[in-house]
Design an enzyme around this catalytic site. Structure first.
Site, PDB file in Angstrom:
ATOM      1  N   ASP A 134     -62.542  -0.890  19.639  1.00 12.48           N
ATOM      2  CA  ASP A 134     -61.204  -1.358  20.027  1.00 12.48           C
ATOM      3  C   ASP A 134     -61.272  -2.264  21.257  1.00 12.48           C
ATOM      4  O   ASP A 134     -62.340  -2.653  21.703  1.00 12.48           O
ATOM      5  CB  ASP A 134     -60.282  -0.153  20.276  1.00 12.48           C
ATOM      6  CG  ASP A 134     -60.805   0.696  21.425  1.00 12.48           C
ATOM      7  OD1 ASP A 134     -61.829   0.309  22.046  1.00 12.48           O
ATOM      8  OD2 ASP A 134     -60.199   1.751  21.701  1.00 12.48           O
ATOM      9  N   GLU A 154     -70.033   4.599  26.218  1.00 12.60           N
ATOM     10  CA  GLU A 154     -68.844   4.719  27.052  1.00 12.60           C
ATOM     11  C   GLU A 154     -68.181   6.074  26.810  1.00 12.60           C
ATOM     12  O   GLU A 154     -67.929   6.470  25.661  1.00 12.60           O
ATOM     13  CB  GLU A 154     -67.895   3.557  26.717  1.00 12.60           C
ATOM     14  CG  GLU A 154     -66.457   3.767  27.095  1.00 12.60           C
ATOM     15  CD  GLU A 154     -66.199   3.667  28.584  1.00 12.60           C
ATOM     16  OE1 GLU A 154     -65.025   3.686  28.962  1.00 12.60           O
ATOM     17  OE2 GLU A 154     -67.151   3.587  29.393  1.00 12.60           O
ATOM     18  N   ASP A 199     -60.627  -1.719  24.440  1.00 15.78           N
ATOM     19  CA  ASP A 199     -61.330  -1.176  25.607  1.00 15.78           C
ATOM     20  C   ASP A 199     -62.839  -1.245  25.415  1.00 15.78           C
ATOM     21  O   ASP A 199     -63.583  -1.579  26.338  1.00 15.78           O
ATOM     22  CB  ASP A 199     -60.912   0.283  25.843  1.00 15.78           C
ATOM     23  CG  ASP A 199     -59.492   0.363  26.372  1.00 15.78           C
ATOM     24  OD1 ASP A 199     -58.985  -0.678  26.836  1.00 15.78           O
ATOM     25  OD2 ASP A 199     -58.892   1.461  26.305  1.00 15.78           O
TER      26      ASP A 199
END
Ligand code: 1YM
Length: 666
Positions: free
Chosen positions: A533, A458, A535
């Site tokens: 985390d 990501e 996200d």
């Protein structure tokens, strides 16, 4: 052997009218050739436990409980018991109590061995006893109490019969005491209590029970056996004691209501449709409960003799065939489908459907590797006949419901057509561009999928570090960016051509959905690398949902992994240490003493290429987690129940419950 048990049972009936105290006198002569064979039988179980309970991991451990509970449920189905209490006691001792007749304590005439002793020492006892009604319950492997006994450090059984308490103890399957009559049991009407402690020599991985695993299973059993009250208690830790009571008068109808309440979707008709039928020969019964929702996924759970048939079988096939036929026939008759229109497909008529099928039958045959597929052909005819006839009537008598259902099915058919076009387009594009790989992909040199891996990362900055840090011989990097599609909330046509998902599809090389071909995979390990985390977790969940729904064989074959980046870097002097969990960090700080500098990583992007390689990508030093489907149906249920709406509060649940994540040193 069955005959012996049967004989034991019949003997017991005779003894029942006599004096029970004789039993302990008669047992001295119990050790004849037969008994020796018994010991050999249980030794075989200890030698190859996997053959009897599937595994010696957590799943096998929990299976022990189900085996004992199944006997109590059989007693309930026979009409003699309506309450079963399962308690996890301190030290992970299990106690199961029912209020049935009690396992017979009378002795078998030839051997003088009490029936209850045989139940716990004879392999496969618990199969069929007496005549008349069929034994329907039984765990996946249907092996009974003796296997639990063989795999327990110790097991004690108490039977209350006609006001008297009988007791016997076994250790690792061997009798430690004869069945004892302990005299009056005031205040206790009847029933059986079994205590056991799983043997740590067998269950080496763990002997600790998961409350939630037992809870899910016992709730399911309460749904499948309407009117039986099943209570689960956890008394391991006095401060955190908990209890659940499961009691459903509506049976599988309540099951469907329960599923749809949890599902993040609206029902399209109020009442659950409920069908049931007994076969003319009296050998089987079928029961179905179903209700449509506005979700795009079908949730179908099937059971045979209370066993979850994860791989379906003849009952599911009969249901699907009849549903497709009855819906098309109705649609033609009432001109919902016009001349020239194509028939509705099975997927169309089941889109959004939540359905529970439960059949009970004599001599159930379970097929396939996991024995989770029903093979009895006569059941297909029973179910399809019932569904066709009763649904024809139902639809004609409930036109408003019929209308809602057909609106849904027709919309599904149109979406399927749109998806076909999108797919053709995607295929044509692929053909034109031949094997054009996504521009962002930094591919590896090796073409051998047995040694290659792809990191799906990501964010561009993390992608940059990953590209810099990787070993390009066998590691490929695909950075992702932008908003990820929740495939649980999107129909097929939206998935094809989605600009975020398509690079993943092309890079992996196996195609999608119907076209999926695992042999075309370009990498052996597909690693999702996202921040530790919220996200990152969100991205992981969305990608896992996508893999599960559209590339399931990759998940099932264990090709999907989660990278484990560290959370902290602890520096002392010139030396760096990495901590992957808070405990690691605390331990490090304790060991290293004062003068440490702690850096918390907020994201992968904060690591430079070398750090990322050392901590997360280097096979020699990293740790990764492999994603496994613990229980396909549970995963399915959890996915559609939880991914339907807001993802965030649900992600943890999915990571922890639907897909099992294994620690691996790879
Ligand atoms: C906590 C576990 O095992 N209950 C239980 C088991 C049996 C009976 C009643 C029972 C069955 C029958 C007749 C019959 C079993 N009996 C046998 C056997 N609870 C638990 N409750 N009378 C009582 O099947 O006809 C096996 S299981 F073989 F002895 F009859």
């Amino acid at each position: 052997m069955y005959e012996e048990i049967e004989a034991a049972f019949i003997t017991e009936e005779k003894v029942e009218n006599n004096d029970f105290t004789k039993i302990s006198e008669g047992v001295e002569q119990a050790y004849d050739g037969d008994q020796i064979q018994v010991l050999e039988g249980l030794e075989a179980v200890r030698k190859r436990p996997g053959m009897y309970i599937g595994s010696t991991g957590p799943r096998g451990l929990h299976h022990l409980v189900y085996e004992i509970v199944d006997n109590a449920i059989d007693e309930a189905l026979a009409g003699f018991c309506d309450e079963i209490v399962v308690t996890i006691m301190p030290d992970n001792i299990i106690k199961v109590v029912d209020n049935g007749r009690g396992i017979p304590v009378g002795t078998q005439s030839q051997t003088g061995v009490p029936a209850v002793t045989l139940v716990f020492t004879k392999l496969h006892a618990g199969g069929k006893f007496g005549g008349g009604s069929y034994k329907v319950s039984g765990g996946l492997h249907g092996v009974g109490a003796s296997v639990v006994n063989a795999l327990s450090e110790w097991l004690e059984v108490e039977v209350v019969n006609e006001g008297k308490l009988y007791y016997q103890r076994f250790e690792r399957g061997v009798e430690k005491s004869k069945l004892e009559n302990r005299g009056a049991a005031p205040g206790r009407n009847g029933g059986t209590t079994v205590y056991f402690k799983a043997d740590g020599e067998i269950f080496k991985e763990t002997t600790e029970y998961e409350y939630d695993t037992l809870k899910t299973r016992l709730r399911e059993q309460a749904f499948l056996n309407a009117g039986v009250r099943i209570i689960l208690r956890d008394e391991r830790d006095a401060e955190n004691a908990q209890e659940n009571v499961f009691f459903y008068e509506g049976g599988i109808k309540s099951f469907v209501e329960y599923l749809n309440k949890k599902k993040a979707a609206e029902v399209v008709h109020d009442e659950v449709i409920w069908l049931s039928e007994d076969a003319a020969d009296g050998n089987s019964t079928a029961e179905i409960a179903m209700q449509y929702t506005d979700s795009y996924n079908e949730l179908l759970l099937s059971f045979a003799n209370n066993i979850h048939t994860v791989d379906g079988g003849t009952h599911e096939e009969g249901f699907k065939r009849a549903m497709t036929r009855v819906m098309n026939d109705y649609a033609r008759k009432f001109n919902i489908l016009k001349e020239g229109d194509k028939n509705l497909s099975g997927d169309d008529v089941r889109e959004g459907l939540t359905c529970v099928i439960s059949v009970k039958l004599k001599d159930a045959q379970f097929e396939g590797q996991t024995k989770a597929k029903l093979g009895n052909t006569e059941i297909a005819a029973l179910v399809s006949g019932m569904v066709y006839d009763k649904m024809t009537v139902f639809l004609e008598e409930n036109p408003a419901v019929a209308r809602a259902i057909f609106d849904k099915a027709m919309a599904a058919a149109r979406a399927r057509e749109a998806a076909r076009k999108a797919r053709d387009l995607a295929r044509r594009k692929t053909a034109l561009e031949s094997s054009t790989l996504p521009g962002k992909l930094a591919d590896c040199i090796s073409r051998d999928p047995d040694e290659t891996e792809i990191f799906i990362v990501e964010g561009d900055s993390a992608g940059g570090s990953a590209k810099g840090g990787r070993d390009r011989n066998f590691q490929a990097i695909l950075p992702l960016w932008g908003k990820m599609l929740n495939v649980e909330k999107a129909r097929l046509d939206k998935v094809y051509g989605n600009e975020k998902l398509m690079p993943v599809v092309t890079a992996i090389g196996c195609g999608l959905g119907e076209d999926f071909d695992i042999s075309k995979r370009r990498y052996g390990r597909i690693v999702v690398m996202a921040d530790a985390d919220v996200d990152g977790s969100h991205i992981r969940t969305l990608l896992l949902t996508f893999f599960y729904r559209y590339m399931r064989p990759l998940v099932e074959a264990g090709h999907i992994y989660l990278a484990q980046p560290p959370l902290y870097r602890v520096t002392k002097g010139k030396k760096h240490y990495y901590a992957y969990e808070d405990e690691d960090r605390n331990r490090l700080l304790e060991e290293l003493g004062s003068g440490c500098d702690v850096q918390q990583y907020k994201g992968l992007g904060e690591m430079d290429a070398e750090q990322l390689w050392d901590t997360t990508m280097n096979p020699a030093t990293r740790s990764m987690k492999r994603v496994e489907v613990e229980d396909a149906a549970a995963a399915d249920e959890i996915m559609s129940v939880l991914m339907g709406d807001k993802v965030e509060p649900r992600r943890i649940f999915i990571e922890e419950n639907a897909l099992r994540v294994r620690d691996l040193d790879v």
